[in-house]
Design an enzyme around this catalytic site. Structure first.
Site, short mmCIF file in Angstrom:
data_model
loop_
_atom_site.label_atom_id
_atom_site.label_comp_id
_atom_site.label_asym_id
_atom_site.label_seq_id
_atom_site.Cartn_x
_atom_site.Cartn_y
_atom_site.Cartn_z
N GLY A 50 0.81 -1.22 0.00
CA GLY A 50 0.00 0.00 0.00
C GLY A 50 0.84 1.27 0.00
O GLY A 50 0.37 2.34 0.40
N THR A 51 2.07 1.15 -0.49
CA THR A 51 3.00 2.27 -0.53
C THR A 51 2.41 3.48 -1.25
O THR A 51 2.51 4.62 -0.76
CB THR A 51 4.30 1.84 -1.29
OG1 THR A 51 4.58 0.49 -1.00
CG2 THR A 51 5.45 2.73 -0.95
N THR A 52 1.81 3.22 -2.41
CA THR A 52 1.28 4.31 -3.25
C THR A 52 0.22 5.10 -2.48
O THR A 52 0.19 6.34 -2.52
CB THR A 52 0.67 3.70 -4.53
OG1 THR A 52 1.55 2.70 -5.04
CG2 THR A 52 0.41 4.75 -5.58
N HIS A 110 11.86 0.87 0.87
CA HIS A 110 11.48 -0.52 1.18
C HIS A 110 12.60 -1.17 2.01
O HIS A 110 12.54 -2.36 2.31
CB HIS A 110 11.35 -1.34 -0.11
CG HIS A 110 10.14 -1.04 -0.94
ND1 HIS A 110 8.88 -0.84 -0.42
CD2 HIS A 110 9.99 -0.97 -2.30
CE1 HIS A 110 8.01 -0.65 -1.42
NE2 HIS A 110 8.66 -0.70 -2.55
N ARG A 132 0.69 -5.12 5.45
CA ARG A 132 -0.55 -5.64 4.88
C ARG A 132 -0.54 -7.16 5.02
O ARG A 132 0.55 -7.76 5.05
CB ARG A 132 -0.60 -5.23 3.40
CG ARG A 132 -1.87 -5.53 2.68
CD ARG A 132 -1.76 -5.13 1.22
NE ARG A 132 -3.05 -5.22 0.56
CZ ARG A 132 -3.23 -5.10 -0.74
NH1 ARG A 132 -2.21 -4.83 -1.53
NH2 ARG A 132 -4.43 -5.21 -1.28
N SER A 140 -0.97 -9.43 -4.82
CA SER A 140 -0.68 -8.15 -5.45
C SER A 140 0.68 -8.21 -6.16
O SER A 140 0.82 -7.75 -7.29
CB SER A 140 -0.69 -7.05 -4.38
OG SER A 140 -0.52 -5.80 -4.97
N ARG A 264 -4.50 -1.81 -8.90
CA ARG A 264 -5.14 -3.00 -9.45
C ARG A 264 -6.56 -3.09 -8.92
O ARG A 264 -7.51 -2.75 -9.59
CB ARG A 264 -4.31 -4.25 -9.11
CG ARG A 264 -4.74 -5.52 -9.85
CD ARG A 264 -3.93 -6.70 -9.38
NE ARG A 264 -4.11 -6.98 -7.97
CZ ARG A 264 -5.06 -7.77 -7.48
NH1 ARG A 264 -5.90 -8.40 -8.27
NH2 ARG A 264 -5.16 -7.96 -6.15
N GLY A 266 -7.08 -2.72 -5.00
CA GLY A 266 -7.05 -1.91 -3.78
C GLY A 266 -8.01 -2.40 -2.71
O GLY A 266 -8.51 -1.61 -1.91
P1 A3P Z 1 -3.79 -4.81 -5.15
O1 A3P Z 1 -2.84 -5.41 -6.14
O2 A3P Z 1 -4.25 -5.78 -4.11
O3 A3P Z 1 -4.94 -4.12 -5.79
P2 A3P Z 1 2.19 -0.63 -3.47
O4 A3P Z 1 1.67 0.74 -3.57
O5 A3P Z 1 2.92 -0.91 -2.18
O6 A3P Z 1 2.95 -1.04 -4.67
O7 A3P Z 1 0.93 -1.58 -3.36
C1 A3P Z 1 0.04 -1.69 -4.44
C2 A3P Z 1 -1.27 -2.18 -3.89
O8 A3P Z 1 -1.97 -1.08 -3.26
C3 A3P Z 1 -2.18 -2.70 -4.99
O9 A3P Z 1 -3.01 -3.68 -4.36
C4 A3P Z 1 -2.95 -1.43 -5.33
O10 A3P Z 1 -4.14 -1.65 -6.02
C5 A3P Z 1 -3.19 -0.87 -3.94
N1 A3P Z 1 -3.48 0.57 -3.94
C6 A3P Z 1 -2.90 1.55 -4.69
N2 A3P Z 1 -3.43 2.72 -4.41
C7 A3P Z 1 -4.40 2.52 -3.49
C8 A3P Z 1 -5.32 3.37 -2.82
N3 A3P Z 1 -5.37 4.67 -3.07
N4 A3P Z 1 -6.15 2.81 -1.92
C9 A3P Z 1 -6.10 1.50 -1.66
N5 A3P Z 1 -5.26 0.63 -2.27
C10 A3P Z 1 -4.41 1.14 -3.17
#
Ligand code: A3P
Length: 298
Positions: A50-52, A110, A132, A140, A264, A266
């Protein structure tokens, strides 16, 4: 490791964690070269935790007075452009120029706790760790690697990715050791490390946004609460909003990844759609064994 099924043909263990070549070199350069400021704010995750989302929320909290919701940088830039990964700054450059970052500098990483620069550990800078459920991280991650993988190589099978994840031999793995490194530190120094869970933010977003803002030193005023500032930030940073922005549908990061790879579904528990009963049992068992006695559960 010589297993031909592995995507990462060269992966090395450093201080207990696995890194592909380029990543390892940048982590070491970051560890040796970064000078923390007491005012720095660092967002830490394992990939796909959930980094983003965390980057978007922290950026929106810090910059809420500077921008309105019509000219907000999050509308035209991917959160990874706004809050860079520190180790990536050290790829091919042992002395990156960080002078454009104004105080408080907001970065992410990370890097496992053990490999953080001493200057971070010794400074007063604050760290936010987001984790997570490993079953969601795995699913994911599997989708993410397939999205980035050259088409001519064909997709990674879930079985291969699952096996590597369970063995801990995946980027920044073992997952559990990464989480525990920060969890233990957060228990020792809660004023320095704020430990969050993706699932809990999903369940109570307002509560956790408040907690995050307070921890970062930017608490919401009563007036802001009344004016609906928290709701605005949550809406701005929501999966629905970010994933539908043009920049995140069609843009690319300087490092080459397409922005849409970071969005993807979320959701929580998407793993029920992919993992077999045996896979669930094995992963749950590893999680239980690894976290036993530390007071942390998923
Ligand atoms: P999923 O693949 O389960 O959908 P990271 O940002 O660490 O790379 O993680 C990506 C995961 O966070 C993906 O999960 C993505 O869809 C989800 N994600 C990205 N933005 C999000 C948001 N604003 N709220 C919730 N989940 C989010």
């Amino acid at each position: 490791p010589r297993d031909k099924a592995w995507v990462l043909s060269h992966i090395y263990q450093y201080q207990g964690f696995w890194h592909p070549t380029k990543q390892l070199l940048s982590v070491i350069a970051f560890q040796q070269g970064f000078q923390a400021h007491d005012t720095d704010l660092l967002l830490v995750t394992t990939p796909k935790s959930g980094t983003t989302w965390l980057k978007a929320m922290a950026f929106a909290i810090l910059n809420r007075v500077r921008y309105t919701y019509t000219d907000h940088p999050l509308l035209t830039k991917n959160p990874h452009e706004l809050v860079p990964f520190l180790e990536q700054k050290y790829v091919d450059n042992p002395v990156p120029d960080l002078t454009s970052f104004t105080s408080p500098r907001l970065f992410s990483t990370h890097t496992p706790y053990v490999s953080l620069p001493e200057s971070i550990k010794e400074s007063k800078c604050k760290l936010v760790y987001l984790c997570r459920d490993p079953k969601d991280v795995l699913i994911s991650f599997w989708h993410f690697t397939n999205k980035l993988r050259p088409k001519n190589l064909g997709p990674n099978s879930l079985e291969d990715v699952f096996e590597r994840f369970c063995r801990g031999v995946c980027i920044y793995g073992p997952f559990w050791d990464h989480v525990l490194g920060y969890w233990k530190e957060s228990l020792e120094s809660p004023e320095r490390i704020c430990f969050l869970k993706f699932e809990e933010i999903k369940k109570e977003p307002k509560l956790h946004l408040t907690k995050l803002a307070e921890f970062l030193g930017y608490p919401f005023s009563l007036e802001e609460e009344k004016e609906g500032v928290l709701e605005e930030i949550l809406r701005l940073c929501s999966f629905e909003n970010l994933s539908n922005l043009e920049v995140n549908k069609t843009g690319k990061l300087a490092s080459g990844e397409e922005n849409n790879a970071f969005f993807r579904r979320g959701e929580v528990e998407d793993w029920v759609n992919y993992l077999t009963t045996e896979m669930i049992e094995r992963l749950d068992q590893i999680t239980e064994q690894k976290l036993q006695g530390f007071g942390l559960k998923f």
